[in-house]
Design a protein around this motif. Structure first.
Motif, PDB file in Angstrom:
ATOM      1  N   HIS A  55      21.971  16.874 -53.689  1.00 61.63           N
ATOM      2  CA  HIS A  55      22.114  17.559 -54.969  1.00 61.63           C
ATOM      3  C   HIS A  55      21.292  16.772 -55.977  1.00 61.63           C
ATOM      4  CE1 HIS A  55      25.277  20.003 -53.282  1.00 61.63           C
ATOM      5  NE2 HIS A  55      25.427  20.642 -54.434  1.00 61.63           N
ATOM      6  N   HIS A 127      19.870  25.189 -57.886  1.00 58.65           N
ATOM      7  CA  HIS A 127      21.333  25.150 -58.044  1.00 58.65           C
ATOM      8  C   HIS A 127      21.729  26.190 -59.090  1.00 58.65           C
ATOM      9  CE1 HIS A 127      25.421  23.405 -58.480  1.00 58.65           C
ATOM     10  NE2 HIS A 127      25.257  23.209 -57.183  1.00 58.65           N
ATOM     11  N   HIS A 128      22.998  26.149 -59.521  1.00 58.61           N
ATOM     12  CA  HIS A 128      23.481  27.191 -60.439  1.00 58.61           C
ATOM     13  C   HIS A 128      22.717  27.198 -61.772  1.00 58.61           C
ATOM     14  CE1 HIS A 128      26.570  27.230 -57.511  1.00 58.61           C
ATOM     15  NE2 HIS A 128      27.470  26.480 -58.124  1.00 58.61           N
TER      16      HIS A 128
END
Ligand code: FHN
Length: 615
Positions: A55, A127-128
């Protein structure tokens, strides 16, 4: 699941299923050695067992803090800071000023993965927050736009993976996108979005970006979607998911797709593997591929205030647990804005790699054995079988028994050989086989500080007897209601409450019976104790334990109350152990144990366990 005899018996059924599955899916194959229900293209995945999750994105620059304020919301997912702290789209990207582009080298992450014994790497391509880590022509909210010279992290990572022989996985947040004006942002739960509005986001961002990823970066091992609810509960339609999946199949037929696309493996057999909840380890054996993604601490993205580091032992046990149930483990790193992986993560990963260099045989390509989960209190078992039927069982001993004797309950054959996996000489470990009890005399010293592995070799697949409560490492039997082979009356198990101060139990309000089967490998005498809670004022009702022809009956005693948490007015019903008496087990063999609880009329007894032990 590998059992040859069972395979013979169910052959016709398997043949039918095979025919059905191969019509459905051209790519499915079942072999005796591979995990059942695994697509051909997913064989590498079940062989690999251990992967790296990364991440890393704009949020890595925030480190869990925005304008001096800690991330809002205690789940502390640092990668959610954009949404949680309500940051403006254009202000958010200013965090990129903190990035040290000279230092950032994705190859370092791949090298770390390799050192850790991981076989694939999955990075958050988007990612979001909607920010792309590649040079995207679809959106200028991408890394190339903010770097000079332009960077393309996905390209760099894919080249590094290729160079070092690891598979590349790409995380793509398809459902949630906080950046696109039509993407899903949870605020829409309040204000809503029209299906056709959402489809604009889908057609103009998701589909073309996925096309870029599937076209420009060579072979993609897997796409990891992240819709953690079923599509029927989301704004995404099944048609949109199918459109996306068809494009993947068309552009990269060998690429795996996880169930967080929004479709379960049961509903669509073309989904290659199931993704469990975040940090949710496996709890039962499954025949299809599945995976847990886990963190070393709590947050996925780097969080400067992180405190809850899991130990290397905990992480290794998580990996072993999953493999023992046919699952994978993908462990996350959250690098900083200069690319550094925090020492607490890198150190643990390197330790895991050292362990795997010695014990990897028990993990890679290994799978679940036939014995039920948690049969033994000393650890877990993984298994491997070659095409000729020769089988190795790997006993992962989490707690090296102080008395150096390891009981393995439930296998009928004596192993041809037993030795420590860490021992190159394969010095034989003495084995005593009595009926279905294999007892090993372990060496004095635990060979590994984390988890030691004992190998049992068999010339054929060993025959297994399930349905027994195994002997614990210290010679007792913990007869829990959920392990009963037969029960009647009240059987529902109440979950533990109040942080476990109220244990799991069955509320017994009428005459109830529970039966267990155990195997005793030498003549012995055991004490029987029953743990229960009874809030009546005087002794009433009965508890009866029967072993063979010996029956001992006792009146149920009041157990009173106790304090769960001192000084908090937190009082709970007390569960106490009651000695029922002694039972003789005159020879080695199977014994059926039964317990009857007959509570007094209108009075409840909470039954926790029956223990047969040496003292
Ligand atoms: O919301 C995300 C979260 O940030 C993280 O990416 C994890 C990884 O499994 N998935 C979502 C929550 O389940």
């Amino acid at each position: 699941m590998l059992h040859e005899k069972n395979l013979q018996q169910i052959k016709p059924v398997i043949m039918k299923q095979l025919l059905f599955i191969s019509i459905l899916l051209l790519s499915v194959s079942v072999t005796t050695t591979a995990q059942k229900n695994t697509n051909e293209r997913a064989q590498w995945f079940t062989e690999s067992r251990f992967g790296m999750f990364i991440h890393w994105g704009v949020y890595s620059g925030a480190e869990g803090i925005w304008k001096g304020e800690k991330l809002r919301y205690d789940n502390d997912y640092a990668e959610w800071i954009y949404y949680r702290n309500q940051i403006a789209r254009d202000e958010y990207v200013n965090l990129l000023d903190r990035f040290d582009w000279e230092e950032i080298n994705p190859e370092e992450w791949v090298l770390l993965a390799k050192k850790a014994g991981m076989k694939y790497v999955t990075i958050t391509a988007k990612h979001h927050d909607g920010f792309a880590l590649w040079d995207s022509n679809v959106s200028d909210y991408d890394v190339a736009e903010f770097t000079n010279p332009k960077r393309d992290i996905i390209k760099e990572l894919s080249e590094a993976c290729k160079k070092h022989g690891l598979k590349l996985g790409l995380y793509y947040s398809h459902w949630v996108d906080w950046e696109h004006p039509n993407g899903w942002d949870h605020t829409r739960e309040i204000y809503g979005i029209e299906a056709k509005e959402y489809d604009i986001y889908w057609q103009e961002k998701v589909m073309p970006q996925m096309r870029e990823l599937l076209t420009n970066y060579g072979d993609i091992g897997l796409i990891w979607f992240d819709m953690w609810i079923h599509h029927s509960r989301s704004c995404v339609t099944k048609d949109q998911l199918m459109q996306l999946k068809s494009m993947i199949r068309e552009l990269q037929p060998n690429c795996l797709v996880n169930s967080r696309l929004g479709l379960s493996v049961e509903e669509d057999r073309d989904i290659d593997f199931q993704t469990l909840g975040d940090n949710e380890l496996g709890s039962k054996k499954k025949d299809h591929p599945w995976q847990t993604s886990g963190t070393v601490a709590h947050s996925w993205g780097f969080h400067a205030l992180e405190k809850q580091w899991k130990s290397t032992t905990t992480l290794l046990q998580a990996l072993i647990n999953n493999v023992s149930l046919n699952g994978n483990f993908m462990l996350n790193i959250g690098p900083r804005a200069n690319g550094d992986v925090p020492y607490e993560i890198a150190g643990r990963l390197k330790d895991m790699g050292k362990w795997l260099r010695i014990n990897g045989e028990a993990i890679y390509g290994s799978q679940a054995f036939d014995l039920v989960k948690d049969q033994h209190d000393w650890g877990k078992i993984t298994a491997k079988q070659d095409t000729g039927g020769k089988t190795k069982l790997y006993l992962h001993v989490f707690n090296w028994p102080l008395q150096k004797s390891l009981p393995v309950t439930g296998i009928k054959n004596k192993p041809a050989k037993a030795y420590l996996l860490a021992d190159k000489e394969q010095t034989p470990i003495p084995i005593e086989q009595t009926g279905i009890m294999t007892r090993l005399s372990l060496p004095e010293k635990q060979p590994d500080p984390f988890v030691s592995v004992v190998v049992l070799e068999y010339d054929n697949f060993p025959e297994v007897e399930n349905g027994l409560t195994a002997q614990t490492v210290y010679g007792g039997y913990s007869l829990l209601p959920e392990k009963a082979t037969n029960s009647s009356g009240n059987t529902h198990i109440e979950k533990a409450k109040r942080f476990g101060s109220v244990p799991r139990h069955v509320k017994v309000t009428r005459k109830s019976n529970y039966q267990w089967r155990i195997y005793v490998d030498e003549p012995c005498t055991k004490f029987a104790d029953v743990s229960y809670n009874f809030q009546g004022k005087i002794a009433k009702g009965t508890v009866t334990v029967k072993v063979d022809h010996t029956v001992i009956k006792q009146t149920i005693q009041p157990t009173g109350r106790t304090v769960g948490e001192p000084n908090q007015n937190w009082q709970i019903d007390c569960y106490k152990s009651h000695r029922i008496g002694k039972f003789k087990f005159p020879k080695a063999g199977y014994y059926d144990i039964s317990l009857e609880i007959n509570p007094a009329k209108n009075e409840e007894t909470g039954f926790q366990w029956l223990w047969l032990g040496n003292q």
